[in-house]
Design an enzyme around this catalytic site. Structure first.
Site, PDB file in Angstrom:
ATOM      1  CB  THR A  87      22.153  39.013 -20.980  1.00 16.71           C
ATOM      2  OG1 THR A  87      22.775  38.596 -19.770  1.00 16.71           O
ATOM      3  CG2 THR A  87      21.324  37.878 -21.525  1.00 16.71           C
ATOM      4  CB  SER A 116      25.332  30.307 -20.145  1.00 15.64           C
ATOM      5  OG  SER A 116      24.173  30.214 -19.357  1.00 15.64           O
ATOM      6  CG  ASP A 165      37.227  36.609 -10.113  1.00 16.35           C
ATOM      7  OD1 ASP A 165      36.481  35.710 -10.539  1.00 16.35           O
ATOM      8  OD2 ASP A 165      38.383  36.797 -10.533  1.00 16.35           O
ATOM      9  CD  GLU A 193      26.761  39.390 -12.040  1.00 14.14           C
ATOM     10  OE1 GLU A 193      26.205  40.046 -12.946  1.00 14.14           O
ATOM     11  OE2 GLU A 193      27.964  39.458 -11.801  1.00 14.14           O
TER      12      GLU A 193
END
Ligand code: FAD
Length: 402
Positions: free
Chosen positions: A135, A141, A253, A379
């Site tokens: 970030t 985002s 993931d 996340e």
């Protein structure tokens, strides 16, 4: 209550994590909630114990460092380090999520190293506590919009940029920094670099004050002509426009099921406490009778538990798929979206059910309600997870569905 079975071999791990939470984390939970930015020294011993268990093979990982795709054996299903990590994280967050996030050598950067590093890097960064810095002031985002740059100069990269909200950014030994090799190329040029603490040009500017998870430090870090050895670029240094963002994104993931586990653990704590309160108050929760035949409090509690179970199932499924080398981006986002929202809903509803007990600082319920909110933000926020799920279900690219 439907009893979801966790794999038999991980039941001792779950039990151990609960015991640790009850005996070591909860007793100091309020202390470090009030003393924000103070380093929880008690975690040093605990981190060593976790590592001991990991080394002995008794635990696949109570934090992020155990997260790596297993080599799939041909002899059936695998319950491996991803499953162990979510079960361990769930149990530890039943105690205190801030402490899990502050656990030495169990940072989110460790998950990035485990996911993306080559074998030589895995060996070199073994035992290093790594934070994760994606970030930036203009990039949240939309992580493809990274402004931090990395320019190759001989056998080094020179990093320039600012990273904000870096969990464990002050305490960790190293930070995994996302930077672009060429901003004109876009997302394919984003690579991650391990920058060790004390590297000239890297500076922790300040720590944030936060709503919850106050035991965990959250730092703003600047990089000014910060020189990093070229071999600290994780994975493949080549820019592959076709493969795009895949390399660095692979981390998510593995980490999204882990964040889902944190939300599941906090909500479980709130449910356990509220069940006890309700039962002490004479409320009967009957798992064999329809909710509409029971008291409003019991019916509400049953609804919260079923919401929690749905989130736990998705968490287990996404971790199991990672262990079994099945593509799990969709399921990881589903688990994170469901658990993130469930965590806030359930903990706040428990505050409501418990009344003044829930709101008081004498108990931990109000703290769990504050701690859980972050699981729906970092996340990838709730909205971003829903966007990813929609794209995958509809077969749309990120350019087609924004
Ligand atoms: C305590 C804490 C710890 C953190 N730790 C780390 C860390 O260790 N490393 C790290 O790199 N980052 C970390 N973060 C940052 C975190 O990952 C970001 O806050 C998060 O990705 C959201 O980015 P943002 O805050 O810039 O919000 P924005 O991206 O500006 O979003 C603001 C709102 O708009 C919504 N929104 C944005 N885009 C869309 C869209 N396309 N469609 C619909 N809605 C949208 C979002 O869901 C959100 O509700 C941390 C943050 C906090 C608070």
């Amino acid at each position: 209550m439907i009893n979801l079975d966790i794999p038999k071999k991980f039941r001792p791990l779950a039990e151990q994590a609960h015991q640790t939470s009850a005996n070591m984390l909860r007793p100091i939970s309020r202390k470090y909630d009030l003393a924000e930015h103070e380093r929880p020294v008690e975690l040093d011993l605990l981190a060593s114990m976790i590592e001991g268990l990991q080394d002995s093979g008794a635990a696949g990982g109570a934090g992020a460092s155990g997260v790596r795709r297993e080599d799939k054996k041909d002899d059936g299903v695998v319950n491996g380090s991803n499953m162990a990590s979510v079960i361990g994280a769930q149990g530890m967050c039943w105690g205190d999520a801030g402490f899990l996030l502050a656990m030495p050598r169990q940072g989110l950067g460790n998950a990035a190293i485990a996911s993306v590093a080559n074998d030589e890097q895995l060996e070199r960064f073994k035992g290093v506590w790594a934070a994760m810095a994606i970030t930036e002031p203009g990039t949240g985002s939309d992580s493809a919009n990274i402004m931090t740059t990395a320019v190759k100069d001989g056998d080094e990269y020179i990093l320039n940029g600012e990273k904000i909200f870096v969990t464990s950014g002050e305490r960790a030994d190293a930070v995994v920094v996302w930077a672009s090799l060429d901003k004109n190329i876009g997302r394919a040029a984003i690579k991650s670099f391990v920058v060790t603490k004390g590297t000239p040009g890297m500076k922790v500017e300040r720590l944030e004050h936060k709503l919850g998870i106050r035991a965990s430090d959250t730092a703003v870090i600047t990089f000014t002509d910060c020189r990093v050895p070229a071999e600290n670029l994780l994975g493949n240094p080549d820019i592959d426009v076709k493969a795009g963002f895949g390399g660095v994104m692979a981390t998510f993931d593995n980490t999204r099921p882990l964040v889902a586990a944190m939300a599941v653990g906090i909500a479980e704590a709130a449910l356990d406490y509220t069940r006890e309160l309700l039962e002490n108050a004479g409320v009967v929760i009957d798992y064999d009778a329809p909710a509409y035949t029971q008291s409003a409090a019991a019916a509400k509690f049953l609804q919260l538990e079923s919401d929690w179970e749905a989130a736990e199932l998705l968490m287990l499924q996404s971790a199991w798929m990672a262990d079994n080398r099945q593509p799990n981006s969709l399921e990881a986002s589903m688990a994170k979206a469901k658990a993130g929202r469930m965590g806030s809903d359930v903990t706040l509803s428990c505050v409501e059910l418990a009344g003044s007990f829930g709101y008081s600082e004498n108990e931990l319920l109000e703290k769990w309600a504050r701690d859980s909110k972050i699981m729906d933000i970092f996340e990838g926020t709730q909205q971003i997870q829903l966007l990813i799920i929609a794209r995958r279900l509809l077969g749309k690219s990120s350019a087609e569905l924004k």
